[in-house]
Write a protein that holds these residues in place. Structure first.
Motif, PDB file in Angstrom:
ATOM      1  N   ASP A 151       0.815  -1.215   0.000  1.00  0.00           N
ATOM      2  CA  ASP A 151       0.000   0.000   0.000  1.00  0.00           C
ATOM      3  C   ASP A 151       0.846   1.260   0.000  1.00  0.00           C
ATOM      4  OD1 ASP A 151      -2.132  -1.718   0.078  1.00  0.00           O
ATOM      5  OD2 ASP A 151      -2.661  -1.319   2.169  1.00  0.00           O
ATOM      6  N   ARG A 152       2.029   1.177   0.576  1.00  0.00           N
ATOM      7  CA  ARG A 152       2.939   2.332   0.552  1.00  0.00           C
ATOM      8  C   ARG A 152       3.737   2.386  -0.746  1.00  0.00           C
ATOM      9  NH1 ARG A 152       3.427   0.363   5.822  1.00  0.00           N
ATOM     10  NH2 ARG A 152       5.282  -0.850   5.263  1.00  0.00           N
ATOM     11  N   PHE A 153       4.183   1.222  -1.197  1.00  0.00           N
ATOM     12  CA  PHE A 153       5.113   1.159  -2.319  1.00  0.00           C
ATOM     13  C   PHE A 153       4.473   1.548  -3.652  1.00  0.00           C
ATOM     14  CE2 PHE A 153       6.850  -1.349  -5.858  1.00  0.00           C
ATOM     15  CZ  PHE A 153       8.164  -0.922  -5.852  1.00  0.00           C
ATOM     16  N   PHE A 154       3.404   0.905  -4.028  1.00  0.00           N
ATOM     17  CA  PHE A 154       2.885   1.114  -5.379  1.00  0.00           C
ATOM     18  C   PHE A 154       2.398   2.549  -5.636  1.00  0.00           C
ATOM     19  CE2 PHE A 154       3.083  -3.486  -5.312  1.00  0.00           C
ATOM     20  CZ  PHE A 154       3.549  -3.763  -6.591  1.00  0.00           C
ATOM     21  N   PRO A 155       1.714   3.217  -4.685  1.00  0.00           N
ATOM     22  CA  PRO A 155       1.371   4.622  -4.923  1.00  0.00           C
ATOM     23  C   PRO A 155       2.577   5.558  -4.921  1.00  0.00           C
ATOM     24  CG  PRO A 155      -0.133   3.640  -3.331  1.00  0.00           C
ATOM     25  CD  PRO A 155       1.019   2.697  -3.485  1.00  0.00           C
ATOM     26  N   ALA A 156       3.704   5.105  -4.357  1.00  0.00           N
ATOM     27  CA  ALA A 156       4.920   5.921  -4.402  1.00  0.00           C
ATOM     28  C   ALA A 156       5.605   5.816  -5.760  1.00  0.00           C
ATOM     29  CB  ALA A 156       5.886   5.485  -3.297  1.00  0.00           C
ATOM     30  N   VAL A 157       5.360   4.704  -6.472  1.00  0.00           N
ATOM     31  CA  VAL A 157       6.001   4.487  -7.769  1.00  0.00           C
ATOM     32  C   VAL A 157       5.105   4.951  -8.913  1.00  0.00           C
ATOM     33  CG1 VAL A 157       6.919   2.719  -9.332  1.00  0.00           C
ATOM     34  CG2 VAL A 157       7.355   2.569  -6.872  1.00  0.00           C
ATOM     35  N   PHE A 158       3.796   4.694  -8.778  1.00  0.00           N
ATOM     36  CA  PHE A 158       2.835   5.045  -9.826  1.00  0.00           C
ATOM     37  C   PHE A 158       1.780   6.001  -9.263  1.00  0.00           C
ATOM     38  CE2 PHE A 158       4.234   0.624 -10.846  1.00  0.00           C
ATOM     39  CZ  PHE A 158       4.914   0.918 -12.019  1.00  0.00           C
ATOM     40  N   PRO A 159       1.077   6.736 -10.133  1.00  0.00           N
ATOM     41  CA  PRO A 159       0.114   7.742  -9.657  1.00  0.00           C
ATOM     42  C   PRO A 159      -1.202   7.128  -9.194  1.00  0.00           C
ATOM     43  CG  PRO A 159       0.127   7.721 -12.052  1.00  0.00           C
ATOM     44  CD  PRO A 159       1.222   6.768 -11.618  1.00  0.00           C
ATOM     45  N   TYR A 160      -1.132   6.287  -8.163  1.00  0.00           N
ATOM     46  CA  TYR A 160      -2.302   5.575  -7.665  1.00  0.00           C
ATOM     47  C   TYR A 160      -2.928   6.282  -6.461  1.00  0.00           C
ATOM     48  CZ  TYR A 160      -0.642   1.390 -10.229  1.00  0.00           C
ATOM     49  OH  TYR A 160      -0.227   0.496 -11.179  1.00  0.00           O
ATOM     50  N   ARG A 161      -4.247   6.125  -6.352  1.00  0.00           N
ATOM     51  CA  ARG A 161      -4.980   6.439  -5.132  1.00  0.00           C
ATOM     52  C   ARG A 161      -5.645   5.148  -4.670  1.00  0.00           C
ATOM     53  NH1 ARG A 161      -8.938  11.064  -6.941  1.00  0.00           N
ATOM     54  NH2 ARG A 161      -9.094   9.607  -8.690  1.00  0.00           N
ATOM     55  N   GLY A 162      -5.585   4.864  -3.383  1.00  0.00           N
ATOM     56  CA  GLY A 162      -6.100   3.601  -2.874  1.00  0.00           C
ATOM     57  C   GLY A 162      -7.456   3.742  -2.205  1.00  0.00           C
ATOM     58  N   ARG A 163      -8.271   2.686  -2.340  1.00  0.00           N
ATOM     59  CA  ARG A 163      -9.547   2.590  -1.624  1.00  0.00           C
ATOM     60  C   ARG A 163      -9.671   1.189  -1.054  1.00  0.00           C
ATOM     61  NH1 ARG A 163     -14.228   3.542  -5.331  1.00  0.00           N
ATOM     62  NH2 ARG A 163     -12.798   2.900  -6.985  1.00  0.00           N
ATOM     63  N   ARG A 164     -10.104   1.111   0.183  1.00  0.00           N
ATOM     64  CA  ARG A 164     -10.213  -0.175   0.867  1.00  0.00           C
ATOM     65  C   ARG A 164     -11.662  -0.651   0.852  1.00  0.00           C
ATOM     66  NH1 ARG A 164      -6.562  -2.462   4.055  1.00  0.00           N
ATOM     67  NH2 ARG A 164      -5.410  -0.505   4.155  1.00  0.00           N
ATOM     68  N   MET A 165     -11.848  -1.957   0.639  1.00  0.00           N
ATOM     69  CA  MET A 165     -13.183  -2.529   0.649  1.00  0.00           C
ATOM     70  C   MET A 165     -13.705  -2.569   2.081  1.00  0.00           C
ATOM     71  SD  MET A 165     -14.581  -5.996  -1.172  1.00  0.00           S
ATOM     72  CE  MET A 165     -13.807  -7.162  -0.066  1.00  0.00           C
ATOM     73  N   VAL A 166     -14.948  -2.119   2.264  1.00  0.00           N
ATOM     74  CA  VAL A 166     -15.562  -2.108   3.587  1.00  0.00           C
ATOM     75  C   VAL A 166     -16.115  -3.506   3.857  1.00  0.00           C
ATOM     76  CG1 VAL A 166     -17.282  -1.038   5.075  1.00  0.00           C
ATOM     77  CG2 VAL A 166     -16.141   0.319   3.294  1.00  0.00           C
ATOM     78  N   GLU A 167     -15.229  -4.403   4.252  1.00  0.00           N
ATOM     79  CA  GLU A 167     -15.576  -5.792   4.538  1.00  0.00           C
ATOM     80  C   GLU A 167     -14.523  -6.315   5.504  1.00  0.00           C
ATOM     81  OE1 GLU A 167     -16.770  -9.019   5.375  1.00  0.00           O
ATOM     82  OE2 GLU A 167     -18.066  -8.224   3.793  1.00  0.00           O
ATOM     83  N   GLU A 168     -14.922  -6.454   6.785  1.00  0.00           N
ATOM     84  CA  GLU A 168     -13.952  -6.770   7.826  1.00  0.00           C
ATOM     85  C   GLU A 168     -13.309  -8.139   7.652  1.00  0.00           C
ATOM     86  OE1 GLU A 168     -15.779  -6.267  11.585  1.00  0.00           O
ATOM     87  OE2 GLU A 168     -15.993  -4.087  11.396  1.00  0.00           O
TER      88      GLU A 168
END
Length: 265
Positions: A151-168
């Motif tokens: 989650d830290r690495f890929f948005p630091a390399v590419f222009p990504y924004r992350g979203r987490r699925m709301v499912e515990e």
């Protein structure tokens, strides 16, 4: 197709000790046809779905003992600059930027959690000739035992924004480029044997998931999961006879409600 935006999955290939066996298997399961092997590029052989390039298979180099696995490449306008971002973010560059004739420039790398991937700076070869159609790439998910690192690495390399699925019960995230979802990230649970390394699971679209699974098992493949219905389509995860994992999905057979997602982070 136009050159994809930076960070977009743009190509897949895999090494097989028995490339002829791989061509037979995927030709039967996904309906691929194959071009002539390029001897000057290690017998690299492109696969086609309805006449459009969708993947490639290649034998390992002499003396190379490599586990068969699909490698996903991400588009980059500058492979050398992306290689530096990979290092700065804590990843490892396995192969420095290498020009492949006039086709483009490639990099092979690994994230801090051990996930191997490729980078492709397009020349005359822009990437997939089509996506989302039967036989073609349509989706991919990073499977990792260190989701925080991914989650830290890929948005630091590419222009990504992350979203987490709301499912515990499931640690699953998607990465967006602008308004497009381009990649998933799944945390590997204890259900995965320790000998299974982190990897990127590639999905190929099919017209009939069950028929594709039946053909794959007939030809020596193994079903790892499914077939099952999801809000995204009916899918199954398979391992081919040479040990490469992949998934097939009928995008037209979606059932159920789409999941909720957290705010972008």
């Amino acid at each position: 197709m136009a050159v994809p935006a930076e960070g977009t999955p743009c190509w897949v290939d895999a090494m097989f000790t028995d490339p002829e066996g791989a061509r037979t298997f995927y030709g039967e399961v996904l309906g691929w046809t194959f071009g002539e092997s390029a001897s000057e590029f290690g017998d690299y052989t492109e696969a086609y779905a309805n006449g459009r390039a969708v993947a490639a298979v290649v034998p390992p180099m002499p003396g190379q003992d490599t586990r068969s696995a699909w490698c996903l490449y991400f588009a980059s306008p500058d492979a050398a600059a992306t290689a530096e971002k990979i290092r700065a973010a804590g990843g490892e560059v396995l192969m420095e930027p290498m020009r492949v004739g006039d086709f483009g420039t490639m990099v092979l790398a690994r994230d801090p959690g051990g996930v191997t991937f490729g980078v492709w700076q397009a020349g005359s070869h822009e990437g997939f000739g089509t996506t989302g159609e039967p036989g073609a790439y349509c989706w991919a998910e990073i499977y990792t035992r260190d989701p925080g690192a991914a989650d830290r690495f890929f948005p630091a390399v590419f222009p990504y924004r992350g979203r987490r699925m709301v499912e515990e019960s499931m640690d699953f995230k998607v990465f967006d480029i602008d308004d497009d979802i381009v990649l998933g990230r799944m945390a590997m649970t204890k259900e995965f044997p320790p000998e299974v390394p982190p990897y990127i699971n590639v999905y190929f679209a099919v017209a009939d998931c069950d028929a594709a699974v039946a053909k794959a098992t007939e030809l020596g493949g193994t079903v790892e999961c499914g077939p099952m219905d999801t809000p995204f389509g009916r899918f199954a995860t398979l391992t081919d006879p040479q040990g490469a994992a992949f998934s097939v999905i009928n995008l037209q057979a979606a059932k159920g409600d789409l999941p909720a997602w957290s705010e972008e982070s």
